[in-house]
Scaffold this motif. Structure first.
Motif, PDB file in Angstrom:
ATOM      1  N   GLU A 281      21.723  49.184 -41.836  1.00  0.00           N
ATOM      2  CA  GLU A 281      21.468  48.121 -40.855  1.00  0.00           C
ATOM      3  C   GLU A 281      22.451  46.963 -41.034  1.00  0.00           C
ATOM      4  N   SER A 282      22.690  46.590 -42.287  1.00  0.00           N
ATOM      5  CA  SER A 282      23.658  45.527 -42.538  1.00  0.00           C
ATOM      6  C   SER A 282      25.040  45.933 -42.046  1.00  0.00           C
ATOM      7  N   ALA A 283      25.409  47.169 -42.327  1.00  0.00           N
ATOM      8  CA  ALA A 283      26.725  47.648 -41.901  1.00  0.00           C
ATOM      9  C   ALA A 283      26.825  47.631 -40.378  1.00  0.00           C
ATOM     10  N   ALA A 284      25.715  48.023 -39.726  1.00  0.00           N
ATOM     11  CA  ALA A 284      25.724  48.032 -38.266  1.00  0.00           C
ATOM     12  C   ALA A 284      25.894  46.613 -37.729  1.00  0.00           C
ATOM     13  N   LYS A 285      25.247  45.658 -38.396  1.00  0.00           N
ATOM     14  CA  LYS A 285      25.411  44.254 -37.985  1.00  0.00           C
ATOM     15  C   LYS A 285      26.881  43.855 -38.084  1.00  0.00           C
ATOM     16  N   ILE A 286      27.501  44.219 -39.191  1.00  0.00           N
ATOM     17  CA  ILE A 286      28.897  43.827 -39.391  1.00  0.00           C
ATOM     18  C   ILE A 286      29.790  44.498 -38.354  1.00  0.00           C
TER      19      ILE A 286
END
Lengths: 334, 527
Positions: B104-109
């Motif tokens: 999820e964090s990677a997707a945000k980035i």
């Protein structure tokens, strides 16, 4: 009107009262906030400090030093200047100095922290017109984690070293930090030993009724001692000495506010760091400054220029004060 | 996110290889497939596709912390690391929080790539507010493209191999080429399903030979070839299409149209390993000619005519659609010769260098320069094609090695006509997972390259220290020199004499740069 306290070549001076606070040269009358080496120096004629602080001043400045004591909150008037000491929460007996003259109140914090610590008298907030505050960790990047969680980490580290067969050597300043560490670790995990430098202050804490777990001197350890089970508390610097050889396989760690920053850990070559500080962090510093009600704030130690600039931007009359206090120097890692 | 952050901290806290492998294994066993896929991706040195610029991040963080810009700068110079400064500055998260998964964090980035400033701000602030300090540090490193961990790709493969129970070489192969970190991809690592058609094989890499080659045993057991100074590449012909992969695992098919065209004459299901070389009438052209083509995505007719490229083929990894790496070199060589002779120019068969003794071969090795080569390659005739840099089968026997691959650490402005550009550089080699400076150099790049490096420096400045700007370790250069001396001036303990930039190694990742040990090993032979 001239300032009630000002910096002179010998140190922070109260002309009206004829005394110095934590002078760095020998003087007639020295008021001492606490017994760390940059605050309590030998050679002055007379010392005034808190009763709890006195044994440490004797250790630092000599048995024969002329010391008179004040209880916390007790007032003494010297040449029309009213002086009292208030707990600073830094180490046992550490004091803030309140100076009042003709209705004007100044407070010198000395080193202080507001966090709870079972080995010291809790910090007392003292309202004043002018505050002289330390800024050792006066940058917004310094925000301490809860000491409780850091001690959990220390215990886990100790236990992990036990299973890995490595002696746990925990470094912290021998007066104050070492005793706080002793009180905070889980003494049920294994035997605790201490470096010689830690023993004197530890006994002095005990003498004043501070409860600390049993600690044995490293130098008197039996030959068959199971070092990997033990926790050894030592002053910073001990890790680079032959003294360490007896532990063979060891894991070293530092307990200091500086350990909050990875780069500092790396520069110091610290294997493991725990963020346990006896100084205020940024949020606490800001809170204290505002709660004292001071309209003028003079800053010492560390990031004094930064803090003064920040406070000036917030509308306070603030400037750094040139002193020779170091607080906890980063290179000491204490 | 939490689990990955723990892994990051634990990997950071140990230098023991065995421990690192165990940590990786434990992580891959526990993590959700999508998170695990992202972890492989990030630990292999890949970056999320989005990022936010540092000026904005600094402004948002200062706002959150309630401090002025100058105070942020003070903090940053005290902390030394941009991502960490922000992690430390931000107020503690309030109440209950949910930092979400790594994926999820990677997707945000990645979403930052398509958002405007307001949108980016919203994403970054909400991420920060949900995270504790350790998570913020990793997040900030990812969002600024500065995420690095002290593990080699090989270690990641080892940990993964133990977790999945798939052989290391097989996994290394499944991790080659273009892939995206998804749960499906991670599952395919176990069963080998969904192999992309253009997936390359892991390159077999050579070790520099340290002692006397005669110690390798009877010369009859070895094949010698010239060591060509070009770009290592695999040409893959499958299902009627061609893919050309560089050793840096970059798909470069479009950059070498003459090779792509000619590859139609290769048999179906065939993979060649070789060196892309600029090749004129009389043979190989200097490498700097090839450099003129490297940086370009598409090549014009003029450049194509001026600097034609060949593939100097030296191995055959697949024939008739079958993986032939397990075959011995002598068998692969026979098949390779047949394929290359059939296809013809621009496919050339790397000639073997014949000698009756090691002495004789030594004499030939010393003549390499005159032949446009930089030494010899020695390959054991009975060896299969290995994965990665394993000792024993392939050796490079270079002419006196007087170059190292080093990473750009910081840059300064030039003087005179170059005063507006960052043209003076300091380079470092790896000491553990830290870079230590080894050389300063300011000449050797083309004007176009200088402009490109200048733009990189401006866009990626980590810190301004006096006139110098530090940059993340990303660009690799080959630094030539005349000799090596011990030195207290450089942190590495060595200084090279008359350093100059030989070339920009776009084909190398920062982790492929040389280590201090390599430099130390070069020290003695030269004195």
């Amino acid at each position: 009107m001239s300032d009630l306290l000002r910096v002179t070549p010998s140190g922070l001076y109260c002309e009206a009262g004829g005394f110095y606070i934590d002078p760095w040269r020998p003087v007639e009358r020295a008021v001492v906030t606490h017994a760390h080496s940059d605050h309590a120096r030998p050679g002055s004629k007379r010392y005034l400090c808190s009763s709890a602080c006195a044994p440490f001043v004797r250790l630092r400045c000599g048995e024969e030093s002329a010391i008179s004591c004040l209880e916390f909150g007790e007032r003494r008037t010297i040449n029309g200047v009213t002086l009292s000491l208030h707990p600073a929460g830094h180490i046992l007996g550490s004091a803030q100095v309140r100076v009042e003259h003709q209705g004007e109140v100044w407070v010198v914090t000395g080193d202080y922290k507001t966090e709870p610590d079972p080995t010291v008298e809790p910090f007392e907030l003292v309202r004043c017109h002018t505050l002289i505050t330390e800024c050792t960790f006066g940058l917004p990047v310094y925000r301490w984690p809860e000491a409780r969680t850091e001690f959990e980490r220390i215990n886990a580290w100790w236990a992990a070293n036990q299973s890995a067969g490595r002696t746990s050597v925990l470094m912290g300043y021998s007066l104050g930090k070492a005793q706080r560490l002793l009180a905070g670790v889980d003494a049920g995990l294994g035997p605790i030993f201490a470096h010689g430098a830690v023993l004197g202050p530890t006994q002095a804490y005990r003498d004043q009724g501070i409860r600390l777990p049993p600690v044995r001197p490293v130098s008197e350890a039996p030959l068959d001692v199971d070092w990997p089970r033990a926790l050894v508390v030592a002053p910073p610097g001990a890790e680079a000495t032959p003294w360490m050889r007896r532990f063979r396989e060891s894991a070293t760690a530092f307990a200091s506010g500086w350990m909050a920053v990875r780069g500092i850990k790396r520069r110091r070559g610290v294997e493991r760091g725990f963020v346990i500080s006896d100084h205020v962090d940024w949020p606490a510093l800001m809170e204290v400054v505002s709660a004292t009600g001071a309209s003028r704030v003079l800053t010492t130690h560390g990031y004094s220029a930064v803090v003064a600039k920040h406070l000036s931007e917030r509308g306070l009359d603030s400037a750094p004060l040139e002193t020779q206090f170091r607080g906890e120097a980063e290179e000491e890692g204490a | 996110m939490k689990r990955f952050v723990h892994l990051f901290e634990a990997l950071d806290g140990t230098t023991a290889t065995k421990e690192k492998v165990a940590l990786l294994r434990a992580y891959f066993e526990e993590a959700e497939p999508e998170d695990a896929a992202w972890a492989v991706w990030l630990l292999s040195g890949n970056k999320p596709k989005g990022s936010a610029n540092r000026t904005r991040l600094a402004a948002w963080a200062s706002e959150e912390a309630g401090i002025a810009g100058w105070l942020f700068d003070e903090c940053r110079s005290a902390v030394g690391d941009f991502a960490e400064t922000i992690a430390l500055l931000l107020p503690k998260p309030a109440g209950t929080r949910e930092s979400g998964s790594l994926a999820e964090s990677a997707a945000k980035i990645e979403s930052l790539a398509v958002l405007d400033e307001t949108g980016q701000r919203e994403v970054v602030l909400s991420a920060w507010r949900g995270m504790d300090g350790a998570e913020r540090l990793v997040f900030n490193k990812l969002v600024t493209g500065a995420f690095r961990v002290g593990v080699s790709r090989d270690l990641v493969v080892r940990g993964l191999s133990e977790a999945l129970g798939v052989a290391r070489d097989e996994l290394a192969h499944r991790l080659m080429g273009d892939w995206r970190p998804t749960a499906e991809f991670f599952s395919s690592l176990t069963d080998g399903a969904s192999t992309p058609l253009d997936r390359p094989y892991p390159f077999c890499l050579a070790h520099p030979i340290a002692g006397d080659p005669a110690e390798l045993g009877a010369i009859e057991g070895w094949q010698a070839e010239w060591k060509w100074d070009g770009i290592r590449a695999q040409v893959i012909r499958r299902n009627g299409t061609t893919a050309i992969w560089s050793r840096g695992e970059e798909l470069v098919t479009d950059r070498y149209p003459e090779i792509e065209q000619a590859s139609r004459l290769l048999p179906e299901g065939c993979v060649l390993d070789g060196e892309l070389l600029p090749w004129g009438e009389g043979g190989p052209m200097p490498f700097n000619q090839l450099q003129r083509r490297i940086g370009r995505k598409t090549v014009g007719a003029k450049l194509l005519a001026e600097i034609p490229v060949v593939l100097m083929a030296y191995d055959l990894l697949e024939s008739d659609g079958q993986d032939c790496r397990p075959l011995s070199l002598s068998e692969r060589r026979d098949r390779l010769a047949a394929v290359v002779n059939e296809a013809g120019h621009p496919f050339l068969l790397s000639p073997t260098v014949e000698a009756g003794s090691w002495e004789e071969l030594g004499a030939l090795q010393r003549s390499a320069l005159g032949r446009g080569a930089e030494g010899l390659m020695l390959k054991r005739l009975d060896s299969p094609y290995g994965v990665g840099r394993r000792k024993g089968a392939w050796w490079k026997w270079k002419l006196q090695p007087r170059s190292v691959d080093a990473v750009l650490m910081y840059a300064l402005r030039g003087s005179g006509s170059r005063a507006s550009l960052f043209t003076d550089y300091a380079f470092g080699v790896w000491k553990g997972h830290e870079l230590v400076t080894i050389a300063k150099a300011y000449s050797g790049l083309t004007n176009a390259e200088i402009r490109e490096v200048d733009a990189f420096v401006r866009a990626n400045t980590l810190e301004k220290i006096g006139p110098a700007r530090t940059v993340p370790p990303e660009l690799v250069f080959e630094i030539g020199f005349e000799g090596i001396q011990k030195s207290t001036r450089h942190k590495s303990g060595y200084a090279v004499r008359f350093p100059r930039i030989l070339r920009w190694r776009r084909d190398k990742r920062p982790e492929d740069a040389d280590t201090l040990e390599t430099v130390a090993s070069l020290f003695e032979p030269l004195e």
